[in-house]
Write an enzyme that holds these catalytic residues in place. Sequence first.
Site, PDB file in Angstrom:
ATOM      1  CE  LYS A  56      68.467  45.123  16.132  1.00  0.00           C
ATOM      2  NZ  LYS A  56      68.888  45.491  17.439  1.00  0.00           N
ATOM      3  CG  ASP A  71      65.867  48.009  14.312  1.00  0.00           C
ATOM      4  OD1 ASP A  71      66.699  48.837  13.915  1.00  0.00           O
ATOM      5  OD2 ASP A  71      65.775  47.641  15.493  1.00  0.00           O
ATOM      6  CG  LEU A  77      67.969  39.910  20.791  1.00  0.00           C
ATOM      7  CD1 LEU A  77      67.679  38.526  21.351  1.00  0.00           C
ATOM      8  CD2 LEU A  77      69.415  39.981  20.301  1.00  0.00           C
ATOM      9  CB  ALA A  78      65.163  43.582  15.606  1.00  0.00           C
ATOM     10  N   GLY A  79      62.842  41.614  17.720  1.00  0.00           N
ATOM     11  CA  GLY A  79      61.838  40.550  17.588  1.00  0.00           C
ATOM     12  C   GLY A  79      60.552  41.008  16.917  1.00  0.00           C
ATOM     13  N   PRO A 123      63.622  36.275  22.266  1.00  0.00           N
ATOM     14  CG  PRO A 123      65.542  36.585  23.538  1.00  0.00           C
ATOM     15  CD  PRO A 123      65.039  35.898  22.327  1.00  0.00           C
ATOM     16  CB  VAL A 124      59.305  39.629  24.304  1.00  0.00           C
ATOM     17  CG1 VAL A 124      58.458  40.889  24.177  1.00  0.00           C
ATOM     18  CG2 VAL A 124      58.659  38.485  23.527  1.00  0.00           C
TER      19      VAL A 124
HETATM   20  P1  ATP Z   1      64.285  46.511  18.917  1.00  0.00           P
HETATM   21  O1  ATP Z   1      65.573  45.736  19.011  1.00  0.00           O
HETATM   22  O2  ATP Z   1      63.764  46.655  17.487  1.00  0.00           O
HETATM   23  O3  ATP Z   1      64.262  47.796  19.690  1.00  0.00           O
HETATM   24  P2  ATP Z   1      63.266  44.703  20.825  1.00  0.00           P
HETATM   25  O4  ATP Z   1      63.840  43.402  20.382  1.00  0.00           O
HETATM   26  O5  ATP Z   1      63.986  45.401  21.937  1.00  0.00           O
HETATM   27  O6  ATP Z   1      63.140  45.626  19.582  1.00  0.00           O
HETATM   28  P3  ATP Z   1      60.618  43.637  20.739  1.00  0.00           P
HETATM   29  O7  ATP Z   1      60.839  42.191  21.015  1.00  0.00           O
HETATM   30  O8  ATP Z   1      60.293  44.033  19.354  1.00  0.00           O
HETATM   31  O9  ATP Z   1      61.815  44.517  21.292  1.00  0.00           O
HETATM   32  O10 ATP Z   1      59.465  44.107  21.758  1.00  0.00           O
HETATM   33  C1  ATP Z   1      59.279  45.458  22.163  1.00  0.00           C
HETATM   34  C2  ATP Z   1      57.831  45.619  22.587  1.00  0.00           C
HETATM   35  O11 ATP Z   1      57.027  45.576  21.418  1.00  0.00           O
HETATM   36  C3  ATP Z   1      57.350  44.481  23.472  1.00  0.00           C
HETATM   37  O12 ATP Z   1      57.316  44.889  24.794  1.00  0.00           O
HETATM   38  C4  ATP Z   1      55.961  44.138  22.954  1.00  0.00           C
HETATM   39  O13 ATP Z   1      54.962  44.618  23.832  1.00  0.00           O
HETATM   40  C5  ATP Z   1      55.808  44.919  21.658  1.00  0.00           C
HETATM   41  N1  ATP Z   1      55.541  44.086  20.457  1.00  0.00           N
HETATM   42  C6  ATP Z   1      54.714  44.421  19.460  1.00  0.00           C
HETATM   43  N2  ATP Z   1      54.711  43.497  18.506  1.00  0.00           N
HETATM   44  C7  ATP Z   1      55.552  42.532  18.879  1.00  0.00           C
HETATM   45  C8  ATP Z   1      55.953  41.286  18.284  1.00  0.00           C
HETATM   46  N3  ATP Z   1      55.461  40.867  17.112  1.00  0.00           N
HETATM   47  N4  ATP Z   1      56.882  40.567  18.933  1.00  0.00           N
HETATM   48  C9  ATP Z   1      57.378  41.003  20.109  1.00  0.00           C
HETATM   49  N5  ATP Z   1      57.006  42.132  20.721  1.00  0.00           N
HETATM   50  C10 ATP Z   1      56.108  42.909  20.120  1.00  0.00           C
END
Ligand code: ATP
Length: 317
Positions: free
Chosen positions: A11, A141, A104-106, A99-100
Site C-alpha cells: 500500500k 495496517d 509500504l506495509a510489507g 521492499p522491507v
Molecule cells: P508499515 O508500512 O506497515 O509501517 P513497513 O513497510 O515500513 O511497514 P515492513 O516491510 O513491514 O515495514 O518491515 C518492518 C520490519 O518488520 C522489518 O524490519 C522486519 O524486520 C520486520 N518484519 C516482520 N515480518 C516481516 C515480513 N513478513 N516482511 C517484512 N518485514 C517483516
Amino acid sequence: MRSYSLIAPAKINLYLEILGDRPDGYHELAMILQSIELADRVELRSLSTDTIRVHCNHPQVPLDASNLAYRAVELMAQQFPDVFARFGGVEVIINKQIPVAAGLAGGSTDAAAVLVGVDMMWQLGLTQPELQDLAAKLGSDIPFCIAGGTALATGRGEELSPLPDLDSLYVVLAKDRNLMISTAWAYQTYRAQFGHTYIRDAQSLESRAHRVHSGPMVNAIYTKDGTKIAQLLHNDLEKVVLPTTPQVLRLREAFQSSGALGTMMSGSGPTVFALCESEAQAQEVQQQVRARIPDPEVDFWITKFSNHGIQIVSTVS
Ligand code: ATP
C-alpha cells in the site's frame, strides 16, 4: 498436503495526518490508504506436525516469531486451538517483492495473507469483518491489507471506510536500497517535535477525522480526479523524515521536478512515490529521476493502483 498461494499487495498513503495521542500509546490518525499492484506472493502449506515455519527469499526478513506472518499463524492457533490440533502446523513461504521497512506495509500484507489463507485451510468460514477484527490485534495496517483498494483509515488505522475504486493511476516508487526507517522512531520523533499541536479532547478528534472524510482529498477520489489527488497528497511524517534523511529529501526533490502529477513519501518512509497518468509518463518520470540521481543504490519500481486486497490464486488439496 493442502497448499494455498496468495497475492499480498503493498500500500501507499495518499494522506497521513497525525491528530493526537491515544490512551493505548498509539497515535490517533486520519489516513487514506491505496493498494498497489506491487505484491508479495505468500504460499501456505499444511504440516503434519504442530509447528509453524516461515521461509523467505529476502535476507532481512526474520523467520522467527518476530515475523508478522508467523504471528498471524500463532494468533489463529490461539483463537482456534481445536482446529489447529486437528489440521496441524503451517509452513509459510514468502516470496518478497515489496521492499522491507519501506513504508509500504510489507509485513502487514504478508500477515493479512496468512489470516485469509489459514481461514481457508482450516475451513473456518470467517467473514471479512471477523478476519479484520483478528487482524487489528496484530497490527494497525493489517485490516486494510485484507480488504485493499482505497479506504479512509482512522483510529490507529484499523477503522476503515471504503472509498470508490481508483485504478487508472500509475505509481513510480523509489528507495535507497540500504536505507530503512523505523516506524516507531518516526512517530516518537513526531510526538517529541509536534506533540504540542495535538488535539486533546475526544470530540475535537472525532470532528477532525470527520472533516477529513468530507474534505477535498476524499472529494477528489469520488470524482476520480487524478490531478487533484496528486496535488492533495499529504504526509505529516515528512516533517520529521525529510530534515533528517537527505536520501529521502533528494528523491522527493527529484520527483518534484520530474513532470509527475504529484509526489510524497509513503508512510514512515523511506520510499518516495510519484503519481502518473500513464505508463509512458511513469517511465519518463523514472528516467528523469534516474538521470538526476545516478546512484546505483537507488531502486525503482513502476506499478499501478489496485482495487484488490488479498487474493487467493491457487489451491492444492
Ligand atoms: P508499515 O508500512 O506497515 O509501517 P513497513 O513497510 O515500513 O511497514 P515492513 O516491510 O513491514 O515495514 O518491515 C518492518 C520490519 O518488520 C522489518 O524490519 C522486519 O524486520 C520486520 N518484519 C516482520 N515480518 C516481516 C515480513 N513478513 N516482511 C517484512 N518485514 C517483516
